[in-house]
Design a protein around this motif. Structure first.
Motif, PDB file in Angstrom:
ATOM      1  N   MET A   1       0.858  -1.162   0.000  1.00  0.00           N
ATOM      2  CA  MET A   1       0.000   0.000   0.000  1.00  0.00           C
ATOM      3  C   MET A   1       0.910   1.233   0.000  1.00  0.00           C
ATOM      4  O   MET A   1       2.095   1.122  -0.192  1.00  0.00           O
ATOM      5  CB  MET A   1      -0.923  -0.030   1.208  1.00  0.00           C
ATOM      6  N   ASN A   2       0.374   2.399   0.228  1.00  0.00           N
ATOM      7  CA  ASN A   2       1.190   3.605   0.102  1.00  0.00           C
ATOM      8  C   ASN A   2       1.856   4.020   1.409  1.00  0.00           C
ATOM      9  O   ASN A   2       2.397   5.093   1.496  1.00  0.00           O
ATOM     10  CB  ASN A   2       0.353   4.759  -0.460  1.00  0.00           C
ATOM     11  N   GLY A   3       1.806   3.174   2.427  1.00  0.00           N
ATOM     12  CA  GLY A   3       2.484   3.493   3.668  1.00  0.00           C
ATOM     13  C   GLY A   3       1.587   4.132   4.714  1.00  0.00           C
ATOM     14  O   GLY A   3       1.860   4.027   5.885  1.00  0.00           O
ATOM     15  N   GLU A   4       0.540   4.793   4.289  1.00  0.00           N
ATOM     16  CA  GLU A   4      -0.387   5.415   5.229  1.00  0.00           C
ATOM     17  C   GLU A   4      -1.775   4.877   4.996  1.00  0.00           C
ATOM     18  O   GLU A   4      -2.231   4.793   3.866  1.00  0.00           O
ATOM     19  CB  GLU A   4      -0.374   6.935   5.051  1.00  0.00           C
ATOM     20  N   TYR A  32      -7.646  -2.637   8.295  1.00  0.00           N
ATOM     21  CA  TYR A  32      -7.946  -1.359   8.936  1.00  0.00           C
ATOM     22  C   TYR A  32      -8.352  -1.481  10.403  1.00  0.00           C
ATOM     23  O   TYR A  32      -7.959  -0.658  11.219  1.00  0.00           O
ATOM     24  CB  TYR A  32      -9.045  -0.622   8.172  1.00  0.00           C
ATOM     25  N   ASN A  33      -9.147  -2.468  10.737  1.00  0.00           N
ATOM     26  CA  ASN A  33      -9.643  -2.573  12.109  1.00  0.00           C
ATOM     27  C   ASN A  33      -8.759  -3.430  13.004  1.00  0.00           C
ATOM     28  O   ASN A  33      -8.641  -3.160  14.194  1.00  0.00           O
ATOM     29  CB  ASN A  33     -11.082  -3.099  12.111  1.00  0.00           C
ATOM     30  N   GLU A  34      -8.157  -4.465  12.439  1.00  0.00           N
ATOM     31  CA  GLU A  34      -7.293  -5.335  13.238  1.00  0.00           C
ATOM     32  C   GLU A  34      -5.819  -4.979  13.090  1.00  0.00           C
ATOM     33  O   GLU A  34      -4.973  -5.550  13.776  1.00  0.00           O
ATOM     34  CB  GLU A  34      -7.524  -6.804  12.856  1.00  0.00           C
ATOM     35  N   ASP A  35      -5.509  -4.068  12.165  1.00  0.00           N
ATOM     36  CA  ASP A  35      -4.155  -3.561  11.939  1.00  0.00           C
ATOM     37  C   ASP A  35      -3.152  -4.656  11.575  1.00  0.00           C
ATOM     38  O   ASP A  35      -1.989  -4.593  11.959  1.00  0.00           O
ATOM     39  CB  ASP A  35      -3.675  -2.759  13.155  1.00  0.00           C
ATOM     40  N   LEU A  36      -3.609  -5.649  10.825  1.00  0.00           N
ATOM     41  CA  LEU A  36      -2.705  -6.686  10.345  1.00  0.00           C
ATOM     42  C   LEU A  36      -1.979  -6.196   9.097  1.00  0.00           C
ATOM     43  O   LEU A  36      -2.497  -5.371   8.351  1.00  0.00           O
ATOM     44  CB  LEU A  36      -3.474  -7.962  10.001  1.00  0.00           C
ATOM     45  N   SER A  37      -0.787  -6.698   8.891  1.00  0.00           N
ATOM     46  CA  SER A  37      -0.013  -6.362   7.689  1.00  0.00           C
ATOM     47  C   SER A  37      -0.551  -7.159   6.502  1.00  0.00           C
ATOM     48  O   SER A  37      -1.291  -8.136   6.665  1.00  0.00           O
ATOM     49  CB  SER A  37       1.461  -6.689   7.904  1.00  0.00           C
ATOM     50  N   LEU A  38      -0.131  -6.758   5.303  1.00  0.00           N
ATOM     51  CA  LEU A  38      -0.533  -7.497   4.108  1.00  0.00           C
ATOM     52  C   LEU A  38      -0.068  -8.951   4.197  1.00  0.00           C
ATOM     53  O   LEU A  38      -0.799  -9.875   3.825  1.00  0.00           O
ATOM     54  CB  LEU A  38       0.026  -6.836   2.849  1.00  0.00           C
ATOM     55  N   ALA A  39       1.159  -9.153   4.686  1.00  0.00           N
ATOM     56  CA  ALA A  39       1.701 -10.505   4.814  1.00  0.00           C
ATOM     57  C   ALA A  39       0.883 -11.337   5.808  1.00  0.00           C
ATOM     58  O   ALA A  39       0.592 -12.513   5.558  1.00  0.00           O
ATOM     59  CB  ALA A  39       3.163 -10.458   5.234  1.00  0.00           C
ATOM     60  N   GLU A  40       0.502 -10.739   6.918  1.00  0.00           N
ATOM     61  CA  GLU A  40      -0.294 -11.457   7.916  1.00  0.00           C
ATOM     62  C   GLU A  40      -1.673 -11.820   7.363  1.00  0.00           C
ATOM     63  O   GLU A  40      -2.169 -12.928   7.593  1.00  0.00           O
ATOM     64  CB  GLU A  40      -0.444 -10.613   9.178  1.00  0.00           C
ATOM     65  N   ILE A  41      -2.264 -10.888   6.631  1.00  0.00           N
ATOM     66  CA  ILE A  41      -3.581 -11.154   6.039  1.00  0.00           C
ATOM     67  C   ILE A  41      -3.460 -12.245   4.974  1.00  0.00           C
ATOM     68  O   ILE A  41      -4.299 -13.140   4.901  1.00  0.00           O
ATOM     69  CB  ILE A  41      -4.190  -9.870   5.443  1.00  0.00           C
ATOM     70  N   ALA A  42      -2.408 -12.163   4.167  1.00  0.00           N
ATOM     71  CA  ALA A  42      -2.194 -13.173   3.124  1.00  0.00           C
ATOM     72  C   ALA A  42      -2.098 -14.564   3.739  1.00  0.00           C
ATOM     73  O   ALA A  42      -2.704 -15.518   3.235  1.00  0.00           O
ATOM     74  CB  ALA A  42      -0.929 -12.836   2.336  1.00  0.00           C
ATOM     75  N   GLU A  43      -1.369 -14.673   4.820  1.00  0.00           N
ATOM     76  CA  GLU A  43      -1.242 -15.962   5.497  1.00  0.00           C
ATOM     77  C   GLU A  43      -2.590 -16.403   6.062  1.00  0.00           C
ATOM     78  O   GLU A  43      -2.995 -17.557   5.915  1.00  0.00           O
ATOM     79  CB  GLU A  43      -0.204 -15.862   6.619  1.00  0.00           C
ATOM     80  N   HIS A  44      -3.291 -15.491   6.690  1.00  0.00           N
ATOM     81  CA  HIS A  44      -4.596 -15.776   7.295  1.00  0.00           C
ATOM     82  C   HIS A  44      -5.620 -16.203   6.247  1.00  0.00           C
ATOM     83  O   HIS A  44      -6.399 -17.134   6.473  1.00  0.00           O
ATOM     84  CB  HIS A  44      -5.086 -14.532   8.045  1.00  0.00           C
ATOM     85  N   GLU A  45      -5.618 -15.541   5.097  1.00  0.00           N
ATOM     86  CA  GLU A  45      -6.599 -15.802   4.041  1.00  0.00           C
ATOM     87  C   GLU A  45      -6.111 -16.823   3.013  1.00  0.00           C
ATOM     88  O   GLU A  45      -6.840 -17.170   2.097  1.00  0.00           O
ATOM     89  CB  GLU A  45      -6.956 -14.495   3.331  1.00  0.00           C
ATOM     90  N   ASN A  46      -4.857 -17.254   3.160  1.00  0.00           N
ATOM     91  CA  ASN A  46      -4.247 -18.220   2.246  1.00  0.00           C
ATOM     92  C   ASN A  46      -4.253 -17.703   0.801  1.00  0.00           C
ATOM     93  O   ASN A  46      -4.632 -18.422  -0.137  1.00  0.00           O
ATOM     94  CB  ASN A  46      -4.936 -19.584   2.345  1.00  0.00           C
ATOM     95  N   ILE A  47      -3.851 -16.425   0.643  1.00  0.00           N
ATOM     96  CA  ILE A  47      -3.688 -15.826  -0.676  1.00  0.00           C
ATOM     97  C   ILE A  47      -2.377 -15.049  -0.677  1.00  0.00           C
ATOM     98  O   ILE A  47      -1.716 -14.924   0.349  1.00  0.00           O
ATOM     99  CB  ILE A  47      -4.871 -14.883  -1.049  1.00  0.00           C
ATOM    100  N   THR A  48      -1.989 -14.529  -1.826  1.00  0.00           N
ATOM    101  CA  THR A  48      -0.734 -13.782  -1.923  1.00  0.00           C
ATOM    102  C   THR A  48      -0.920 -12.367  -1.360  1.00  0.00           C
ATOM    103  O   THR A  48      -2.038 -11.869  -1.249  1.00  0.00           O
ATOM    104  CB  THR A  48      -0.283 -13.660  -3.384  1.00  0.00           C
ATOM    105  N   ARG A  49       0.221 -11.738  -1.047  1.00  0.00           N
ATOM    106  CA  ARG A  49       0.181 -10.340  -0.609  1.00  0.00           C
ATOM    107  C   ARG A  49      -0.436  -9.468  -1.690  1.00  0.00           C
ATOM    108  O   ARG A  49      -1.192  -8.553  -1.416  1.00  0.00           O
ATOM    109  CB  ARG A  49       1.590  -9.841  -0.270  1.00  0.00           C
ATOM    110  N   GLN A  50      -0.087  -9.757  -2.958  1.00  0.00           N
ATOM    111  CA  GLN A  50      -0.660  -8.994  -4.071  1.00  0.00           C
ATOM    112  C   GLN A  50      -2.171  -9.191  -4.142  1.00  0.00           C
ATOM    113  O   GLN A  50      -2.910  -8.263  -4.411  1.00  0.00           O
ATOM    114  CB  GLN A  50      -0.015  -9.399  -5.397  1.00  0.00           C
ATOM    115  N   GLY A  51      -2.626 -10.401  -3.868  1.00  0.00           N
ATOM    116  CA  GLY A  51      -4.071 -10.670  -3.837  1.00  0.00           C
ATOM    117  C   GLY A  51      -4.766  -9.880  -2.746  1.00  0.00           C
ATOM    118  O   GLY A  51      -5.862  -9.355  -2.942  1.00  0.00           O
TER     119      GLY A  51
END
Length: 109
Positions: A1-4, A32-51
């Motif tokens: 994302m753009n950092g902010e 936004y609400n749980e403040d997880l990183s893209l990598a953490e979400i990707a792992e949680h959702e079993n998709i790529t960071r780009q996804g």
């Protein structure tokens, strides 16, 4: 994302979440609400960071488009502001002030 993070997205999610796909709703909530990183979400959702990033971006676009069309979050903020002013001045509000507030509320609605 753009950092902010645009925290307005979290507000818009409250109003328009049902208009998103389940995946978009989940990843935006996690970001936004749980403040997880893209990598953490990707792992949680079993998709790529780009996804994750793509899903967030598409979801944000829907949220902003809905707000531009319906203005529910803006109306809610304006109504909350009026309510706060009425509460602050409840003891000494003149009838004309109350009528003006009522007219403003009707205008918003």
């Amino acid at each position: 994302m753009n950092g902010e993070k645009n925290l307005e997205v979290a507000v818009l999610l409250d109003f328009y979440s049902e208009l998103l796909t389940e995946k978009q709703r989940d990843v935006i909530d996690l970001y936004y609400n749980e403040d997880l990183s893209l990598a953490e979400i990707a792992e949680h959702e079993n998709i790529t960071r780009q996804g994750v990033r793509d899903s967030i971006k598409r979801g944000e676009q829907v949220l902003f488009e809905m707000e531009a069309a319906l203005h529910l979050a803006e109306k809610s903020r304006r109504l909350e502001s009026i309510a706060q002013k009425l509460e602050e001045n409840a003891g000494n509000a003149a009838p004309e002030d109350i009528r003006a507030a009522a007219a403003e509320i009707r205008n918003i609605l």
